[in-house]
Scaffold this motif. Structure first.
Motif, PDB file in Angstrom:
ATOM      1  N   THR A  97      -9.425   8.577  -3.437  1.00 23.76           N
ATOM      2  CA  THR A  97      -8.790   9.857  -3.738  1.00 23.76           C
ATOM      3  C   THR A  97      -9.531  10.964  -3.004  1.00 23.76           C
ATOM      4  O   THR A  97     -10.679  10.787  -2.582  1.00 23.76           O
ATOM      5  N   ILE A 118      -4.010  10.403  -2.485  1.00 20.31           N
ATOM      6  CA  ILE A 118      -4.387   9.043  -2.858  1.00 20.31           C
ATOM      7  C   ILE A 118      -4.041   8.110  -1.706  1.00 20.31           C
ATOM      8  O   ILE A 118      -2.932   8.171  -1.162  1.00 20.31           O
ATOM      9  N   GLY A 138       0.810  -1.210   0.000  1.00 18.44           N
ATOM     10  CA  GLY A 138       0.000   0.000   0.000  1.00 18.44           C
ATOM     11  C   GLY A 138       0.840   1.256   0.000  1.00 18.44           C
ATOM     12  O   GLY A 138       1.971   1.264   0.497  1.00 18.44           O
ATOM     13  N   HIS A 159      -4.015   4.098  -1.139  1.00 21.32           N
ATOM     14  CA  HIS A 159      -4.172   2.748  -1.685  1.00 21.32           C
ATOM     15  C   HIS A 159      -3.669   1.740  -0.667  1.00 21.32           C
ATOM     16  O   HIS A 159      -2.515   1.816  -0.232  1.00 21.32           O
ATOM     17  N   THR A 160      -4.550   0.816  -0.269  1.00 19.49           N
ATOM     18  CA  THR A 160      -4.180  -0.192   0.726  1.00 19.49           C
ATOM     19  C   THR A 160      -4.800  -1.533   0.370  1.00 19.49           C
ATOM     20  O   THR A 160      -5.688  -1.630  -0.479  1.00 19.49           O
ATOM     21  N   HIS A 161      -4.323  -2.562   1.070  1.00 19.64           N
ATOM     22  CA  HIS A 161      -4.858  -3.918   0.940  1.00 19.64           C
ATOM     23  C   HIS A 161      -5.554  -4.305   2.239  1.00 19.64           C
ATOM     24  O   HIS A 161      -5.285  -5.342   2.827  1.00 19.64           O
ATOM     25  N   HIS A 199       0.231   6.149  -9.061  1.00 17.05           N
ATOM     26  CA  HIS A 199      -0.208   7.422  -8.488  1.00 17.05           C
ATOM     27  C   HIS A 199       0.068   8.554  -9.480  1.00 17.05           C
ATOM     28  O   HIS A 199      -0.749   9.462  -9.641  1.00 17.05           O
ATOM     29  N   GLN A 258      -8.045  -1.662  -2.418  1.00 17.99           N
ATOM     30  CA  GLN A 258      -8.867  -0.483  -2.653  1.00 17.99           C
ATOM     31  C   GLN A 258      -7.992   0.729  -2.896  1.00 17.99           C
ATOM     32  O   GLN A 258      -6.826   0.768  -2.493  1.00 17.99           O
ATOM     33  N   LEU A 259      -8.584   1.740  -3.529  1.00 15.22           N
ATOM     34  CA  LEU A 259      -7.920   3.016  -3.726  1.00 15.22           C
ATOM     35  C   LEU A 259      -8.970   4.104  -3.613  1.00 15.22           C
ATOM     36  O   LEU A 259     -10.047   4.007  -4.211  1.00 15.22           O
TER      37      LEU A 259
END
Length: 265
Positions: free
Chosen positions: A189, A118, A53, A120-122, A105, A186-187
């Motif tokens: 913004t 932004i 992430g 973004h992680t799991h 990104h 997921q991501l």
């Protein structure tokens, strides 16, 4: 004697928004501080997945953004160990290297001038939902900021270190604020760091609620007009500020090393 009990909802909404403008001011936190706090907030909110992430925010100079150093977990990020990188992921400020997956990104920032942060992680539940190749379903009031605002990428393009993945993910995101990435995570913004941080916590909660509801029965849809009204009501700048300040206070209580200077939130 009450004077507002016969006022229509739109009048009450307008009044509440004016009151929020009066009671919640812009933050004195720097971008570095907000980003470091977001890393700790995400960690406490179940977004930890080892070194996977990336969280980033635009720098002051065009074509630059702040992000964390590869090798550090979200719970280790401070305002002082963040990197400033350019669009080629060359480090302009700080020591170490960024995650090579930050490349997508760059593509999102180029495609979306309105995006300034932004996340973004799991996270566990969004990753679990992504394994099912099922889009996010928003059917509960608290998660309506994501109503009709979360795209879905059904095909996994592989490890996102190439320009191809950047093109695919940025195109799939479109004009939405969030996206569920199948077999990935997921991501989200935001026009501000605060907005992106809040949406990151919400998308994980929404995925968890969806999985719980799916295990018990059939999810029933929201009324579209009411859902859009709730989306707009819960997505204002002042509400994002108030929510973020609450999460930041909790993060600073748990992680006082996150930022250098004492701040009032």
């Amino acid at each position: 004697m009450a004077n507002t009990l016969h006022d229509p909802k739109n009048v009450l909404i307008d009044r509440a928004e004016r009151q929020m403008d009066d009671h919640f001011a812009d933050s004195d936190l720097t971008t570095r501080q907000k980003l470091a706090l977001t890393c700790r907030i995400a960690y406490d909110g179940g977004h930890d997945s080892g070194l996977a992430g990336q969280i980033s925010a635009r720098g002051q100079r065009p074509g630059t953004y702040y992000t964390q150093r590869l090798g550090l977990g979200f719970d280790e990020i401070t305002e002082d160990n963040l990197l400033l990188v350019d669009e080629d992921l060359q480090v302009l400020e700080g020591e170490g290297m960024p995650n090579p997956a930050n490349r997508f990104h760059t593509w999102i920032y180029r495609a979306r001038p309105d995006v300034h942060c932004i996340v973004h992680t799991h996270a566990l539940h969004t990753a679990a939902l992504a394994m099912l190749e099922v889009p996010l379903v928003v059917s509960q009031m608290d998660t309506t900021p994501l109503y009709d605002d979360c795209a879905f990428l059904r095909e996994w393009p592989g490890v996102p270190v190439g320009n191809e993945e950047g093109e695919i993910i940025s195109a799939a995101l479109g004009d939405k604020r969030a996206i569920l990435l199948a077999h990935h995570g997921q991501l989200v913004t935001g026009a501000t760091v605060e907005e992106a941080c809040n949406l990151a916590l919400l998308i994980e909660r929404a995925a968890r609620l969806q999985l719980l509801a799916m295990s018990a029965g059939t999810i029933q849809p929201l009324d579209p007009d009411r859902a859009r009204e709730a989306h707009d009501w819960t997505s204002t700048h002042r509400r994002n500020q108030a929510n973020f300040a609450y999460y930041a206070r909790k993060a600073l209580h748990n992680h006082p090393d996150c930022i250098t200077d004492k701040v009032n939130l």
